[in-house]
Motif scaffolding. Structure first.
Motif, PDB file in Angstrom:
ATOM      1  N   ALA A 548       0.814  -1.216   0.000  1.00 57.47           N
ATOM      2  CA  ALA A 548       0.000   0.000   0.000  1.00 57.47           C
ATOM      3  C   ALA A 548       0.848   1.266   0.000  1.00 57.47           C
ATOM      4  CB  ALA A 548      -0.933  -0.006   1.208  1.00 57.47           C
ATOM      5  N   ASP A 549       2.035   1.227   0.670  1.00 59.15           N
ATOM      6  CA  ASP A 549       2.867   2.431   0.769  1.00 59.15           C
ATOM      7  C   ASP A 549       4.336   2.034   0.700  1.00 59.15           C
ATOM      8  OD1 ASP A 549       4.010   4.886   1.227  1.00 59.15           O
ATOM      9  OD2 ASP A 549       3.328   5.069   3.303  1.00 59.15           O
ATOM     10  N   VAL A 550       4.959   2.307  -0.431  1.00 56.21           N
ATOM     11  CA  VAL A 550       6.357   1.926  -0.622  1.00 56.21           C
ATOM     12  C   VAL A 550       7.324   2.895   0.047  1.00 56.21           C
ATOM     13  CG1 VAL A 550       5.906   0.720  -2.777  1.00 56.21           C
ATOM     14  CG2 VAL A 550       6.465   3.174  -2.835  1.00 56.21           C
ATOM     15  N   THR A 551       6.814   4.020   0.585  1.00 58.80           N
ATOM     16  CA  THR A 551       7.702   4.989   1.225  1.00 58.80           C
ATOM     17  C   THR A 551       8.009   4.621   2.668  1.00 58.80           C
ATOM     18  OG1 THR A 551       5.880   6.416   1.973  1.00 58.80           O
ATOM     19  CG2 THR A 551       6.743   6.787  -0.251  1.00 58.80           C
ATOM     20  N   ALA A 552       7.371   3.590   3.212  1.00 60.02           N
ATOM     21  CA  ALA A 552       7.621   3.114   4.568  1.00 60.02           C
ATOM     22  C   ALA A 552       8.198   1.697   4.495  1.00 60.02           C
ATOM     23  CB  ALA A 552       6.331   3.116   5.383  1.00 60.02           C
ATOM     24  N   PRO A 553       8.914   1.258   5.544  1.00 62.79           N
ATOM     25  CA  PRO A 553       9.397  -0.128   5.539  1.00 62.79           C
ATOM     26  C   PRO A 553       8.252  -1.111   5.327  1.00 62.79           C
ATOM     27  CG  PRO A 553      10.443   1.106   7.304  1.00 62.79           C
ATOM     28  CD  PRO A 553       9.378   2.002   6.732  1.00 62.79           C
ATOM     29  N   VAL A 554       8.526  -2.173   4.588  1.00 64.62           N
ATOM     30  CA  VAL A 554       7.513  -3.166   4.227  1.00 64.62           C
ATOM     31  C   VAL A 554       7.796  -4.459   4.990  1.00 64.62           C
ATOM     32  CG1 VAL A 554       6.557  -4.553   2.345  1.00 64.62           C
ATOM     33  CG2 VAL A 554       7.234  -2.156   1.941  1.00 64.62           C
ATOM     34  N   THR A 555       6.764  -4.964   5.680  1.00 67.64           N
ATOM     35  CA  THR A 555       6.885  -6.243   6.382  1.00 67.64           C
ATOM     36  C   THR A 555       6.033  -7.282   5.677  1.00 67.64           C
ATOM     37  OG1 THR A 555       7.331  -5.205   8.523  1.00 67.64           O
ATOM     38  CG2 THR A 555       6.504  -7.465   8.557  1.00 67.64           C
ATOM     39  N   VAL A 556       6.615  -8.442   5.431  1.00 72.26           N
ATOM     40  CA  VAL A 556       5.952  -9.531   4.726  1.00 72.26           C
ATOM     41  C   VAL A 556       5.928 -10.762   5.625  1.00 72.26           C
ATOM     42  CG1 VAL A 556       5.951 -11.007   2.673  1.00 72.26           C
ATOM     43  CG2 VAL A 556       6.824  -8.647   2.533  1.00 72.26           C
ATOM     44  N   GLN A 557       4.760 -11.386   5.763  1.00 74.31           N
ATOM     45  CA  GLN A 557       4.692 -12.672   6.430  1.00 74.31           C
ATOM     46  C   GLN A 557       4.971 -13.759   5.407  1.00 74.31           C
ATOM     47  OE1 GLN A 557       2.271 -13.410   9.857  1.00 74.31           O
ATOM     48  NE2 GLN A 557       1.185 -15.044   8.785  1.00 74.31           N
ATOM     49  N   LEU A 558       6.067 -14.455   5.582  1.00 73.66           N
ATOM     50  CA  LEU A 558       6.448 -15.514   4.661  1.00 73.66           C
ATOM     51  C   LEU A 558       5.623 -16.775   4.932  1.00 73.66           C
ATOM     52  CD1 LEU A 558      10.289 -14.905   4.709  1.00 73.66           C
ATOM     53  CD2 LEU A 558       8.802 -14.662   2.729  1.00 73.66           C
TER      54      LEU A 558
END
Length: 609
Positions: A548-558
Motif C-alpha cells: 500500500a505504501d512503498v515509502t515506509a518499511p515493508v513487512t511480509v509474512q512468509l
C-alpha cells in the motif's frame, strides 16, 4: 452425470492412504449404503428447494432399538458422495451411522448453484440433514431403489438432554470444500440456538477465501490472514478452482496464462456458480485484482467472518504441501477458536492440495484405527459423540519429514506442543552484497534492484497442483536474493518467518495513490540452498504482497513451513517482481532495495530445538 472432473480438488482426500490393514480374526461385513434423495427447502434469500443425493451407511446390529451416533460427510470441490465411500465404510465399521452426500451444485439436473459453502445454502442444507439423522419426518427422504419414504431412527437422540427436537449425536468430517461446510453448519446451528452438531473434523480448508484466492501477506497479524488491502490473485488456482476445473477440465489449462481467454469463459454460463464468482474472475482477467465487493463476497463465505458462532469441538488439520489453503489459514482459524474457548486441536500434516498422498501410516480413513490421523479422528468422535475415552489432546501437532526419514516411524515424526506458536525467534539481517548476517554490527550499506516485466511471470514456482517438479527460476533482473553463510548446525523452522525491507521505487510512489492497480506487487520466498547450489523452495510456497505504501518499511509474512535447513546449507530470502502462478502488476515496476546500518532490513525465523 457428474459435472466436469474431480481431478482438481477431489474429496478422495479422506480415502487416500497407502496403509494396508493387518489381517484380522474376522472380516467385517461390508456395509451396503442405502441410496437416498433428500429434499432440502427454504435455502437462501430465494428460498430455494434442492435435491441432495445421499448414501446412508448403517452398521450391522444398529437399529432403532440399538442406535449409534452419526457422522455427516460430503465431497471436496467437484466431487460427489461416492468420494466419501471409504470414510463412510471406515467409520461405519467403527460403529457410526454415516450419511455421505453430494454438495449443492455438483450434480447435473439440480437447479441449485454452487454457493461456495455459504451459511444460507450449504450450511442450512446440512442442518436439515442433521435433522434427518435426528428422525425429523418433515425432512423428506426417499429411497431411490424402492421409492419409499425414509425416516432415520437408527441414530442416538439427545432431545431429552439438550431440549432441541430431532437432535442426533452427530459430527462431521470432510476435506477442502467438504471442510468449510462444517463451519457453516456449526454457525447456522449455533445462531439458531439448536446446536445439533457435536464435533467437526475439517481438513485442508480455508479461513478466508478472499485470502486463499487473492492473498495479501503484507503487515498482517501472525494469527490472521484477513487484510484491509487488496490481494494478489492466485491466478492458476483461481481458474482451476472455478471455471476451468469444473466446466472445462484439464484440456483448458492453456487459458491459465491467457487473460483474454479466461475473460471469455467467465462471461458464459458461469459453470453453475453463483454469478458473483465469475464476476470476480472477470475482474482479475481485466483489471488484475478483485474489487472490494468481490473480496467481501468471498470473505462472507469463510469462517473468518462468523467464527464467533462456531462453538463445536474442532479437530483442524492443514497440509504442509498446500499452495491453495496454506498453513497460515489454519493458524487464523485455530487461534480464533482457541481464544474464544472452543475446544480445538491443530494438526499440520504432510499432505495437502499440492500433494494428496499421505505418508504410509499417516492417514487411511478406510481403516482409521491403523493410521495416525485416523486414530485422532476416532478419539475425537468417540469422546464427543459417544462420551467414551479421555478428552482428546488439544494444542498443536506437526509432521517433521526429517524425523520420518531418520526413523521410518510416521508416528514419531509428529511433534506436539501445548499451543501454537512454538520455538523462539532468531533474526538475520539483510546486508550489502546480498548477505544475510546474524550480527547487526556486520551490516554494510548496499542496494539491489529488480523489476516486474509481465502481469504473469516470468518467475516460476509451480503450476498449481499439477506440477511441483520443475526447477524454481528467477530470470536475471526480475528478483533479488540475500543468502546466509553455510549453516554449522541444522536449523528447524516451524511457523511463518517475517521479512522487513526498505524499498525505493519513485515510479510506484507516484502511482500508488491511484489504487490497487498502481500499487507495488512483489513475491517473497525463502529458499534452502544446498552446498552444490541447488535450490529448494519448501513445498513451492511463496508470499505475494500488494504494497500500500512503498515509502515506509515493508513487512511480509512468509509462508508457514515445517522445514529443516541442514548443516552446510544456506538460507536465502528472495524478492521477485512476479510469478507464473499469480496475476501481478500490469505495468513494469522498477524497485531498489536498500540495506545498511540503521536501515530496516531483517528476517525473523521461528526456530525450534
Amino acid at each position: 452425470m457428474r459435472r466436469g472432473t474431480t481431478a482438481l480438488l477431489t474429496a478422495a482426500l479422506l480415502g487416500t492412504g497407502a496403509v494396508t490393514a493387518p489381517a484380522a480374526a474376522t472380516v467385517p461385513v461390508e456395509i451396503v449404503p442405502r441410496d437416498l434423495t433428500v429434499t432440502v427447502t427454504g435455502l437462501g434469500p430465494a428460498g430455494r428447494t434442492c435435491q441432495v443425493d445421499a448414501d446412508l451407511y448403517v452398521p450391522a446390529g444398529v437399529d432403532a432399538g440399538s442406535p449409534a451416533p452419526a457422522v455427516l460427510t460430503t465431497n471436496g470441490f467437484g466431487g460427489t458422495k461416492a468420494d466419501q465411500a471409504d470414510v463412510a465404510r471406515g467409520l461405519g465399521e467403527q460403529g457410526y451411522v454415516v450419511l455421505a452426500y453430494t454438495g449443492l451444485g455438483f450434480v447435473d439436473g439440480d437447479l441449485c448453484p454452487i454457493t461456495l459453502d455459504d451459511r444460507e445454502h450449504d450450511g442450512a442444507a446440512a442442518g436439515q440433514l442433521l435433522r434427518l439423522l435426528g428422525g425429523d419426518p418433515s425432512v423428506r427422504a426417499v429411497d431411490d431403489a424402492t421409492g419409499a419414504t425414509v425416516v432415520v431412527d437408527q441414530v442416538v437422540r439427545q432431545d431429552d438432554v439438550t431440549g432441541t427436537p430431532f437432535d442426533p449425536a452427530a459430527g462431521m468430517i470432510g476435506g477442502s470444500y467438504g471442510g468449510q461446510v462444517q463451519f457453516a453448519t456449526a454457525a447456522v446451528e449455533h445462531a439458531a440456538g439448536t446446536d445439533r452438531l457435536d464435533a467437526v473434523v475439517p481438513l485442508i480448508t480455508w479461513n478466508d477465501l478472499a485470502y486463499s484466492l487473492a492473498p495479501e501477506n503484507g503487515a498482517v497479524s501472525p494469527t490472521s490472514v484477513t487484510s484491509t488491502g487488496t490481494g494478489v490473485p492466485k491466478y492458476q488456482w483461481m481458474a482451476l478452482f472455478t471455471v476451468l476445473g469444473v466446466a472445462n477440465g484439464l484440456q483448458d489449462l492453456p487459458a491459465v496464462t491467457d487473460p483474454a481467454q479466461l475473460a471469455g469463459l467467465a462471461t458464459g454460463d458461469c459453470a453453475n456458480f453463483d454469478a458473483r464468482v465469475c464476476t470476480a474472475l472477470l475482474e482479475v482477467a481485466t483489471t488484475g485484482y478483485p474489487s472490494a465487493a468481490s473480496t467481501a463476497f468471498l470473505r462472507e463465505r469463510s469462517v473468518a467472518s462468523y467464527v464467533s458462532d462456531v462453538r463445536v469441538p474442532t479437530l483442524l488439520a492443514q497440509g504442509q504441501a498446500d499452495t491453495l489453503f496454506d498453513l497460515q489459514e489454519s493458524v487464523a482459524t485455530y487461534t480464533a477458536l482457541r481464544d474464544q474457548g472452543t475446544p480445538t486441536a491443530l494438526v499440520w500434516q504432510s499432505w495437502g492440495h499440492s500433494d494428496l498422498t499421505p505418508q504410509p501410516g499417516e492417514l487411511d480413513m478406510r481403516h482409521p484405527a491403523e493410521s495416525v490421523q485416523g486414530r485422532q479422528v476416532l478419539a475425537w468422535f468417540d469422546h464427543f459423540l459417544r462420551g467414551e475415552g479421555p478428552a482428546p489432546q488439544l494444542g498443536f501437532s506437526y509432521y517433521r519429514d526429517w524425523v520420518h526419514e531418520q526413523t521410518g516411524d510416521v508416528a514419531a515424526a509428529y511433534a506436539h506442543a501445548d499451543a501454537y506458536p512454538v520455538g523462539a525467534t532468531e533474526t538475520l539481517h539483510l546486508s550489502g552484497s546480498g548477505d544475510l548476517v546474524a550480527d547487526p554490527a556486520a551490516v554494510v550499506a548496499g542496494s539491489a534492484s529488480w523489476s516486474s516485466v509481465a502481469p504473469v511471470g516470468p518467475n516460476y514456482t509451480e503450476t498449481s497442483f499439477l506440477d511441483q517438479t520443475g526447477p524454481v527460476t528467477d530470470p536475471p533482473g526480475t528478483a533479488v536474493r540475500f543468502t546466509s553463510p553455510p549453516l554449522t548446525a541444522p536449523v528447524d523452522v516451524v511457523g511463518s518467518p517475517r521479512l522487513t525491507v526498505t524499498l525505493e521505487t519513485p515510479t510506484v510512489a507516484g502511482t500508488q495513490l491511484l489504487g490497487p492497480g498502481g500499487q507495488l506487487v512483489l513475491v517473497a520466498k525463502l529458499y534452502d540452498v544446498g552446498p552444490d547450489g541447488v535450490v529448494e523452495l519448501p513445498h513451492r510456497l511463496v508470499s505475494p504482497v500488494r504494497v500500500a505504501d512503498v515509502t515506509a518499511p515493508v513487512t511480509v509474512q512468509l509462508p508457514g513451513v515445517v522445514h529443516r535447513f541442514e548443516a552446510g546449507h544456506s538460507l536465502a530470502v528472495v524478492l521477485a517482481g512476479g510469478d507464473l502462478a499469480y496475476r501481478g502488476s500490469t505495468l513494469p515496476q522498477p524497485v531498489v532495495l536498500r540495506t545498511g546500518p540503521g536501515v530496516a532490513g531483517e528476517l525473523q525465523l521461528p526456530v525450534t530445538g
